[in-house]
Structure formats: C-alpha cells, structure tokens
Design an enzyme around this catalytic site. Structure first.
Site, PDB file in Angstrom:
ATOM      1  CE  LYS A 120      24.302   6.723 -24.413  1.00  0.00           C
ATOM      2  NZ  LYS A 120      23.914   7.746 -23.419  1.00  0.00           N
TER       3      LYS A 120
ATOM      4  CE1 TYR B 185      -4.874 -10.848 -30.563  1.00  0.00           C
ATOM      5  CE2 TYR B 185      -2.711  -9.955 -31.094  1.00  0.00           C
ATOM      6  CZ  TYR B 185      -3.506 -11.027 -30.733  1.00  0.00           C
ATOM      7  OH  TYR B 185      -2.957 -12.269 -30.550  1.00  0.00           O
TER       8      TYR B 185
END
Length: 365
Positions: free
Chosen positions: A47, A261
């Site tokens: 999956k 950042y």
C-alpha cells in the site's frame, strides 16, 4: 566506492534528490521474514505506493520471487497493482469497498476486507456476490467486527462466508507486551468460527514473534523496506532504498554566525557547511531540523538549522575533502538507517518513506 564523489556529480545530470530503490534487497527482506514463519505463506503489503518505493517495480520483483498474495489499502490501489502484476496473484484491500465498487472488484479480481456488520450486510445483498474478507477487531478499536459480534457475523455469513479472516496487532513493536498474547487468543477464537477461510494476523512485528502468530498468511510491510521494530537476534534486514541529495554549495562560517530560517543554530567554532537539494517539499520531515543526520562517504554530518522546503544545510567539517557541489549526501540507506533517521525526527520509518514526493527521482537497481 562510497557515493559522494565527482563521478556521482557527472552521472547525476540533475540537482535533485534521488531514491535508489534496491529491489533485490526488498526481495531478500521478504525471504528473510518468511523464514521466521516458514509454515505460513508470506504475502507482502504494498500500500501507499509500496511505502514510497514504487508499487509496480516492487510488486513485480516480489511476484517474480514467488509472492502470491498482496495487500493494499484502497480498491484503486488494487486496480493499479493488478495492472502491474497481472492475473496470477491475490490482492486484498484493507479499507473495504462499497457495493458500487462491485464491478471494479470483479473486473480486477480484488478481495475487499469488510470491516463492519452493516457493510457486510450490504455486500451480501449483491447478486453474484464477489468474494470478500472480514477484519475482526481483537483490540485495536479502529476497524473490524467486534469480538462480541462474531457469533452474529457467523450467522450472517452462513450462506456466503468470507474467504479470508484477519486481524491486526496493537503493539507488535514491543514483543514483551501481554496484549499480543491476548489478541492472539481472541483471534484464534474468532477464526474458529470460519474454518474454511484463510487466516492472517501477523504484520512485520508479528512475524518476529514466530510461527504461533503466522496462521495461513503473514503480511510483512515496513520490514520489506528495511524498517520496523527491533529485529530478532541473528536477523538482518537490508535498506529498501538509499535516499540521497546533491550538494549545491559549500561554505565556511565563523563563530557567532547562524544558519537557516529563524537562526535556530549558532556556531561556536569555525565550521564547513554544505547546502543540499532536499526539503519538506520533497517529503523529508521539517522536524529533522537540528536533529537529523546525513552521511558523506560514511562520515556522519549533522543537519544544522531548519529543514526548509527545498534545502537542508549539513555540517561537513569532518568530511570537508568529500564535500563539493554535485556530491551526494545520504539521508537514508546503509550508512543512515531508516529507523535511526526517523527516530531523530521524532517519528517512525513509515512516515519518512511514505511521505517522499514525486520530486524525489526513483532509480531502480
């Protein structure tokens, strides 16, 4: 020769991250796990695009190696899988199906796993009812027919019983927990009501608990790709992929400077930094900022500063002779194990590999 040199730069032809998917390793892991429950058939859970590795190539490799039963979550995943591997395999869809999916189910020979009595009642109303499986809830309290409703399930399905009965372990990551044995006893009880159905209980961790948990078919998932719970003694799994990202720039910084950042990391000594083309826009977790690691030629290089959308900065001071634009740093693989990287980011290997996006080029070997 380790990855990360000038030859890699010449061969890459692109400043984008890549995942080298090791199909032979995935097949080897499937065989290793199967050997732990040798009296059971070993299926494979593919999956979520084979946990981010690429469902078509992975399933074809496993099918060629002898795997005959595959598990997905959605019917649409089952259709994609059927188109990839052909008719000679069994495909089960964990999340079930609606009666409106019946034609699709018939055409592509998918077995839906039905998870509640109302869904089973509606399914049994179909003419020429397609084969189906049933999930019994032995303790997860997520999907499945509750244990107290199993006698009603038996009566309801007497004229059209399920071909497969399954359940799911709550905490196979910790093999010492009593709940594993409690669930095992409940599942044996539930399965006894359906003597002609195939039975399935064990995921990767369940396979690590031995043959008692194996039943007819086992469902290894994350273990195929080199992740999962702690391994039994003497067992080794190989990386399903090597995630690498190219260095874009190399620079030196001085004490007192910051990186990235928010200026979340301040240097206290002179360091050499490399900025690589990988970020949370590619599915690499932002939570790995200031915690995760990379490798250059086997030398660990910490992530410094925040992970941004397209870029990560690593401290390559100890690998300065290998750090050059175009060299590839490893973030998952033989040098940086999947679960170790995931642990540093505060998550599990499942999330790390299933989240890798389309900008990460898959290369199959």
């Amino acid at each position: 020769m380790p990855h990360g040199g000038a030859a890699d730069y010449a061969a890459s032809m692109s400043f984008s991250p890549r995942a080298r998917v090791h199909l032979q390793n995935i097949v080897a892991n499937w065989r290793t796990i199967a050997s732990l429950v040798s009296q059971s058939e070993a299926g494979a859970v593919v999956k979520a695009n084979a946990y981010g590795h690429g469902v078509a190539p992975v399933a074809r490799a496993l099918h060629a190696a002898g795997c005959k039963t595959f598990f997905v979550a959605y019917v649409d995943e089952g259709v994609e899988l059927r188109n990839a591997i052909g008719a000679e395999a069994t495909i089960l869809a964990f999340n079930g199906a609606e009666p409106g999916d019946a034609d699709l189910i018939r055409t592509h020979q998918i077995t839906p796993v039905l998870n509640a009595l109302p869904a089973i009642r509606e399914w049994l109303k179909l003419s020429d009812t397609p084969s189906y499986a049933v999930h019994v809830d032995t303790g997860m309290n997520r999907l499945g027919v509750r244990m107290e409703d199993v006698p009603e399930l038996e009566d309801l399905t007497a004229s059209g019983p399920p071909v497969h009965v399954m359940s799911h372990l709550v905490d196979s990551d910790d093999r010492s927990r009593a709940i594993n044995a409690e669930q095992l006893a409940r599942f044996k009880d539930a399965a006894s009501h359906f003597p002609h159905a195939h039975t399935s209980f064990a995921n990767t961790g369940g396979c690590f608990m031995g043959q008692d948990y194996g039943f007819d078919i086992v469902r290894p998932g994350i273990g195929l790709y080199g992740g999962g719970p702690p391994l039994p003694d003497g067992i080794e799994l190989k990386p399903g992929m090597t995630l690498e990202a190219p260095i874009l720039t190399v620079q030196s910084v001085q004490p007192g400077e910051t990186v990235g950042y928010g200026a979340t990391y301040t240097f206290d000594t002179p360091r050499t930094l490399a900025t690589v083309a990988l970020g949370y826009g590619d599915g690499f977790l932002r939570a790995a900022g200031n915690k995760g690691i990379a490798s250059l030629g086997g030398i660990v290089c910490p992530i410094v500063g925040r992970v941004s959308m397209d870029l990560i900065t690593i401290d390559v001071t100890q690998a300065a002779d290998l750090a050059m634009p175009g060299a590839f740093a490893q973030f998952i693989g033989a040098e940086i194990l999947l679960e170790e990287q995931a642990r540093r980011a505060g998550t599990v290997g499942y999330e790390l590999v299933t989240g890798l996006g389309h900008r990460v080029r898959r290369i199959y070997d």
